[in-house]
Design a protein around this motif. Structure first.
Motif, PDB file in Angstrom:
ATOM      1  N   ASP A 428       0.850  -1.195   0.000  1.00 16.90           N
ATOM      2  CA  ASP A 428       0.000   0.000   0.000  1.00 16.90           C
ATOM      3  C   ASP A 428       0.883   1.241   0.000  1.00 16.90           C
ATOM      4  O   ASP A 428       0.973   1.948   1.011  1.00 16.90           O
ATOM      5  CB  ASP A 428      -0.915   0.016   1.225  1.00 16.90           C
ATOM      6  CG  ASP A 428      -1.947  -1.080   1.204  1.00 16.90           C
ATOM      7  OD1 ASP A 428      -2.496  -1.336   0.117  1.00 16.90           O
ATOM      8  OD2 ASP A 428      -2.213  -1.697   2.257  1.00 16.90           O
ATOM      9  N   PRO A 429       1.525   1.539  -1.105  1.00 19.57           N
ATOM     10  CA  PRO A 429       2.429   2.706  -1.117  1.00 19.57           C
ATOM     11  C   PRO A 429       1.711   4.031  -0.929  1.00 19.57           C
ATOM     12  O   PRO A 429       2.332   5.029  -0.582  1.00 19.57           O
ATOM     13  CB  PRO A 429       3.082   2.628  -2.501  1.00 19.57           C
ATOM     14  CG  PRO A 429       2.120   1.844  -3.337  1.00 19.57           C
ATOM     15  CD  PRO A 429       1.475   0.865  -2.408  1.00 19.57           C
ATOM     16  N   ASP A 430       0.386   4.036  -1.144  1.00 23.22           N
ATOM     17  CA  ASP A 430      -0.386   5.275  -0.992  1.00 23.22           C
ATOM     18  C   ASP A 430      -0.815   5.508   0.447  1.00 23.22           C
ATOM     19  O   ASP A 430      -1.513   6.480   0.740  1.00 23.22           O
ATOM     20  CB  ASP A 430      -1.609   5.238  -1.895  1.00 23.22           C
ATOM     21  CG  ASP A 430      -2.529   4.074  -1.578  1.00 23.22           C
ATOM     22  OD1 ASP A 430      -2.015   3.018  -1.148  1.00 23.22           O
ATOM     23  OD2 ASP A 430      -3.750   4.201  -1.770  1.00 23.22           O
ATOM     24  N   ARG A 431      -0.415   4.644   1.370  1.00 25.49           N
ATOM     25  CA  ARG A 431      -0.675   4.831   2.795  1.00 25.49           C
ATOM     26  C   ARG A 431       0.674   5.060   3.484  1.00 25.49           C
ATOM     27  O   ARG A 431       1.618   4.305   3.228  1.00 25.49           O
ATOM     28  CB  ARG A 431      -1.362   3.598   3.395  1.00 25.49           C
ATOM     29  CG  ARG A 431      -2.623   3.186   2.645  1.00 25.49           C
ATOM     30  CD  ARG A 431      -3.695   4.257   2.771  1.00 25.49           C
ATOM     31  NE  ARG A 431      -4.845   4.010   1.926  1.00 25.49           N
ATOM     32  CZ  ARG A 431      -5.845   3.209   2.239  1.00 25.49           C
ATOM     33  NH1 ARG A 431      -5.823   2.555   3.383  1.00 25.49           N
ATOM     34  NH2 ARG A 431      -6.863   3.068   1.431  1.00 25.49           N
ATOM     35  N   TYR A 432       0.745   6.053   4.336  1.00 27.55           N
ATOM     36  CA  TYR A 432       2.067   6.353   4.893  1.00 27.55           C
ATOM     37  C   TYR A 432       1.999   6.906   6.305  1.00 27.55           C
ATOM     38  O   TYR A 432       1.025   7.518   6.722  1.00 27.55           O
ATOM     39  CB  TYR A 432       2.821   7.341   4.002  1.00 27.55           C
ATOM     40  CG  TYR A 432       1.992   8.447   3.402  1.00 27.55           C
ATOM     41  CD1 TYR A 432       1.717   9.608   4.107  1.00 27.55           C
ATOM     42  CD2 TYR A 432       1.475   8.318   2.118  1.00 27.55           C
ATOM     43  CE1 TYR A 432       0.959  10.617   3.548  1.00 27.55           C
ATOM     44  CE2 TYR A 432       0.708   9.319   1.548  1.00 27.55           C
ATOM     45  CZ  TYR A 432       0.446  10.469   2.275  1.00 27.55           C
ATOM     46  OH  TYR A 432      -0.326  11.457   1.724  1.00 27.55           O
ATOM     47  N   VAL A 433       3.055   6.604   7.035  1.00 28.06           N
ATOM     48  CA  VAL A 433       3.302   7.218   8.333  1.00 28.06           C
ATOM     49  C   VAL A 433       4.275   8.363   8.099  1.00 28.06           C
ATOM     50  O   VAL A 433       5.199   8.254   7.283  1.00 28.06           O
ATOM     51  CB  VAL A 433       3.874   6.194   9.335  1.00 28.06           C
ATOM     52  CG1 VAL A 433       5.123   5.528   8.808  1.00 28.06           C
ATOM     53  CG2 VAL A 433       4.179   6.858  10.677  1.00 28.06           C
ATOM     54  N   VAL A 434       4.057   9.473   8.774  1.00 30.78           N
ATOM     55  CA  VAL A 434       4.910  10.656   8.613  1.00 30.78           C
ATOM     56  C   VAL A 434       5.747  10.823   9.878  1.00 30.78           C
ATOM     57  O   VAL A 434       5.216  10.804  10.993  1.00 30.78           O
ATOM     58  CB  VAL A 434       4.075  11.930   8.374  1.00 30.78           C
ATOM     59  CG1 VAL A 434       4.986  13.145   8.165  1.00 30.78           C
ATOM     60  CG2 VAL A 434       3.151  11.743   7.176  1.00 30.78           C
ATOM     61  N   ILE A 435       7.054  10.954   9.702  1.00 28.88           N
ATOM     62  CA  ILE A 435       7.968  11.271  10.798  1.00 28.88           C
ATOM     63  C   ILE A 435       8.492  12.674  10.534  1.00 28.88           C
ATOM     64  O   ILE A 435       9.048  12.936   9.470  1.00 28.88           O
ATOM     65  CB  ILE A 435       9.132  10.272  10.873  1.00 28.88           C
ATOM     66  CG1 ILE A 435       8.606   8.842  11.011  1.00 28.88           C
ATOM     67  CG2 ILE A 435      10.055  10.600  12.043  1.00 28.88           C
ATOM     68  CD1 ILE A 435       9.706   7.786  11.002  1.00 28.88           C
ATOM     69  N   GLY A 436       8.302  13.587  11.477  1.00 31.38           N
ATOM     70  CA  GLY A 436       8.658  14.980  11.211  1.00 31.38           C
ATOM     71  C   GLY A 436       9.385  15.649  12.351  1.00 31.38           C
ATOM     72  O   GLY A 436       9.327  15.202  13.504  1.00 31.38           O
ATOM     73  N   ALA A 437      10.080  16.731  12.015  1.00 30.69           N
ATOM     74  CA  ALA A 437      10.815  17.519  13.011  1.00 30.69           C
ATOM     75  C   ALA A 437      10.895  18.966  12.557  1.00 30.69           C
ATOM     76  O   ALA A 437      11.089  19.246  11.365  1.00 30.69           O
ATOM     77  CB  ALA A 437      12.215  16.957  13.229  1.00 30.69           C
TER      78      ALA A 437
END
Length: 798
Positions: A428-437
């Motif tokens: 499912d490449p269209d589903r994602y977790v975002v890691i941000g700073a």
């Protein structure tokens, strides 16, 4: 990607002559068959009809042109021009041509199949082809093709324990230390040259890691201190000082008013019944802490103040210099306050607007020494005991104590850049977790942004290497570097507003790295209830150095004691309350270092001292927590978001509302009789049943059925978003979450209103209460309906 190699001669130890001859004749037969077959198959097959009419109205002839006929003509003609005019056939010639075509096709197919079988049997007798480097053939080892396509639904080649161990091994203390040393020396005011240069560096790193980086530009209004015309504070005609610190988005100008001391500026302080402070037209002096600076200023504005002064009291900031400057903003919200509810893209044609979160009064920070000077000059009664800090004297203020505040900040249109990189999933490449700073800071911002940015880049490197080593994530991971965070999460909010209509259906979790190391004494986390179980299990698995105990054991066996409510200035808050995306932030903290945040003392030397030189060690632990959570979310078939945890949240709020309503009915409050809690309670029960039903569906699902897993994950992903009230405007009430948002639509607001009625602080408006009840009930019921899945599975109790 296929690679075509030059022709290579098969090597055979001894090939008999008659075998060569048979092979040559066979190859000739195959070539002839291929030529015939390609003429039929590859020719431009078409049929053209031309039907003319006789004067009596009947069809007299039909003109037909077949591609096969052209092939017949070409077989008999060499080097001659082929006539392309149509010709006339009688209607009875069709069947003969049909049989001729079928015979041709059948014959060619037989010859082709026979030739193919003969060729295969001859090829089996020969040795495999070999090529030397001198032949010009390109050889590839599988490791040389990192970008080769992986079939859909390709299972992870690493099990969970191996994957976690590999990630921990790849996390480099030396790499983190190098990044910390580099970024600790850079002043990174949002939109500045240094901020843009750091954005370019991050983009280059993502490019080197083959993460397909991109940049999101926004044109926002940021407010900066005016160096040529500094802000000033005067007591009467005496100048108290010209502070270098400032509060962004303050109103500008010059205001004079009676100075009133109001402790921390909480509503309970401003509405002090004992002293009955009259704040209308006043300058309110408040000490920092307890609540955000934006909340303090907004509270003062609601009470009629014309200006607000905020200082760090030595009682709360024991190790902070009395000359330390404070920095911050006064926008009680997030994002660009001059484009509320919509993104600040270039060339947008929205009419001028202002966020309702702007207080509309002057606001300025002052040092402890400046505040001490004001207190020494103030008259009036002594402040209440709970208002007092470490100064010798604290007065409430008198009518003759006049203070003037001059704020000359500049509001500037500024182009900012968010930088992204992605590691794409295979299922499912269209589903994602975002890691941000956040990468910017008004001050040195070592703990606030430099640590998080360093870990962001380190995790990006590690995840890239995991993929090279054979890890096949089911879903994607997006790494995001935000800017203008110190102005109220401007960068992240503008991105969410720009892509709001699609993000909630694709981004299923946000993990914030902001301020993950601000000490070493304890551990605190703020998260959506959907992530509580995952966070708890992760903390139970991450081991502390030189010890067999886990972080959960080391910092508190009771997981609930580690949780704190998510605040509006948290970088994860816009994801949760604005976009309905489950989010989490966490931090190793020490109370003694919290006072350095938003000052120029937030630097490497102080953090090293307070953590006893364990910044890198704690950073590695923080990276393990964030990394393991992200890996679990992209590794498993079913998303590790626990929908049952919201049952507890709903039950707690609904129970409190029911208790307050029952108390009002017992007190026989006027007009309370028509109010029923039956349907609100029913909605609560509906959600509980839907959550339990989902767990049953998960346990009965074949995890190799990718389509069914995706259907279940879709149900899980909608939960958080469905708690955004659909009955309020995004522009007027951006934080629409009914449990963690801010506004009249929240359950907390309803609970508070009923409590105020019970305490006779306000009168009951039954129509307002009924409206809130209905909207809260249907928001919960709507979420339950969506979680239940198919329309025939819905709970029709209401």
């Amino acid at each position: 990607m296929s690679v075509t190699a030059p022709f290579c001669t098969p090597v055979s130890s001894a090939t008999p002559l008659n075998e060569d001859v048979n092979q040559d004749s066979m190859e000739g037969a195959i070539d002839q068959a291929k030529m015939k077959f390609s003429r039929i198959v590859n020719s431009r097959s078409y049929t053209r009809f031309n039907q003319s009419q006789n004067p009596d109205g009947e069809s007299s002839r039909v003109e037909v042109k077949l591609a096969v006929d052209v092939e017949e003509e070409m077989d008999g003609i060499e080097q001659e021009h082929v006539q392309r005019d149509t010709y006339t056939r009688s209607s009875h010639s069709g069947p003969r041509n049909k049989w001729r075509i079928l015979v041709w096709v059948g014959g060619v197919l037989v010859i082709f199949c026979v030739g193919l079988l003969i060729g295969y049997s001859v090829h089996r007798k020969s040795e495999p082809a070999t090529c030397s480097p001198g032949d010009g053939v390109i050889k590839h080892d599988p490791e040389d093709l990192p970008n080769q396509e992986i079939p859909p639904y390709y299972p992870p080649s690493l099990d969970w324990s191996d994957l976690v161990g590999l990630m921990n091994d790849k996390l480099s203390s030396k790499a983190i230390e190098d990044k910390l040393s580099k970024y600790s020396q850079i002043h990174r005011m949002a939109g500045s040259f240094a901020d843009n240069k750091l954005a370019d560096d991050i983009h280059d790193i993502f490019t080197q890691l083959n993460m397909d980086p991109w940049v999101d530009e926004h044109y926002v209004k940021l407010q900066f201190r005016n160096s040529s015309s500094p802000n000033k504070v005067l007591f009467g005609a005496v100048e108290i000082g010209s502070p270098k610190g400032y509060l962004a988005y303050s109103e500008t100008g010059r205001r004079e008013g009676r100075v009133v001391y109001a402790n921390y500026g909480e509503l309970s302080d401003l509405q002090n019944k004992e002293y009955k402070l009259n704040l209308n037209g006043s300058v309110v002096l408040m000490r920092a802490g307890k609540i955000s600076m934006a909340q303090k200023v907004m509270n003062a504005a609601k009470m009629g103040a014309v200006a607000a002064l905020i200082y760090p009291d030595p009682a709360d900031y024991k190790t902070l210099s009395w000359d330390a400057e404070l920095y911050g903003h006064v926008h009680l919200g997030s994002g660009d306050p001059y484009t509320p509810g919509f993104p600040s893209f270039n060339h947008t044609q929205f009419p001028p607007a202002k966020s309702s979160g702007l207080p509309g009064i002057l606001a300025q920070t002052i040092t402890a020494n400046m505040a001490k000077s004001i207190f020494e000059k103030m008259g009036g009664e002594d402040a209440p005991a709970r208002f007092k800090g470490d100064f010798p004297t604290y007065k409430v203020g008198s009518e003759s104590d006049k203070v003037t505040v001059a704020v000359n900040n500049n509001l500037a249109d500024t182009k900012i850049h968010n930088v992204f990189g992605v590691i794409k999933g295979y299922v499912d490449p269209d589903r994602y977790v975002v890691i941000g700073a956040q990468r910017d800071s008004m001050t040195l911002g070592y703990a606030k942004s430099a640590v998080g940015t360093s870990l962001l880049l380190e995790l990006a490197r590690v995840f890239t290497e995991l993929k090279k080593d054979g890890f096949r994530p089911k879903r994607s991971v997006v790494f995001a570097s935000w800017t203008a965070g110190d102005f109220g999460n401007v960068g992240v909010t503008e991105w969410l507003e720009g892509y709001w209509s699609s993000l909630d259906r694709k981004a299923f979790t946000y993990i914030s790295l902001d301020g993950v190391v601000t000490g070493a004494d304890s551990f605190r986390a703020s998260a959506s209830p959907l992530l509580h179980t995952l966070l708890q299990k992760t903390l139970g698995k991450v081991k502390t150095p030189r010890s067999s105990s886990s972080l959960l054991q080391n910092y508190g066996r009771d997981f609930s004691s580690l949780l704190t409510p998510m605040q509006m200035d948290d970088g994860a808050y816009p994801f949760l309350a604005l976009s309905g995306i489950p989010s989490v932030s966490f931090s190793f903290i020490s109370p003694s270092y919290q006072q350095f945040l938003d000052t120029n003392m937030d630097e490497k030397e102080h953090l090293d001292r307070i953590t006893k030189q364990k910044v890198v060690e704690l950073s590695v632990l923080a990276a393990q927590v964030a990394g393991q959570m992200a890996l679990r979310l992209i590794h498993d078939h079913i998303l590790k978001l626990d929908v049952t945890k919201y049952s507890d949240v709903i039950d707690r709020h609904v129970s409190d509302i029911i208790k307050r309503v029952d108390a009002l009915k017992n007190d026989r409050v006027d007009k309370i009789v028509p109010l029923s809690t039956k349907w609100l309670n029913a909605a609560k029960n509906s959600y509980g049943r839907a959550a339990a039903s989902l767990n049953v569906d998960i346990s009965n699902t074949d995890l190799n059925d990718m389509e069914m897993c995706r259907i279940i994950n879709n149900r899980i992903m909608k939960v958080e978003h469905n708690f955004l009230s659909p009955y309020v405007s995004l522009r007027d009430v951006p934080f629409r979450h009914i449990f963690f948002g801010n506004g009249w639509q929240t359950s907390t607001d309803l609970e508070k209103y009923l409590g105020d009625v019970q305490e006779n602080k306000t009168s009951l408006n039954i129509d307002e209460v009924l409206n809130k009840f209905a909207l809260l009930t249907w928001t919960i019921q709507g979420c339950a309906n969506d979680l239940a899945g198919d329309i025939w599975s819905l709970d029709n109790e209401i």
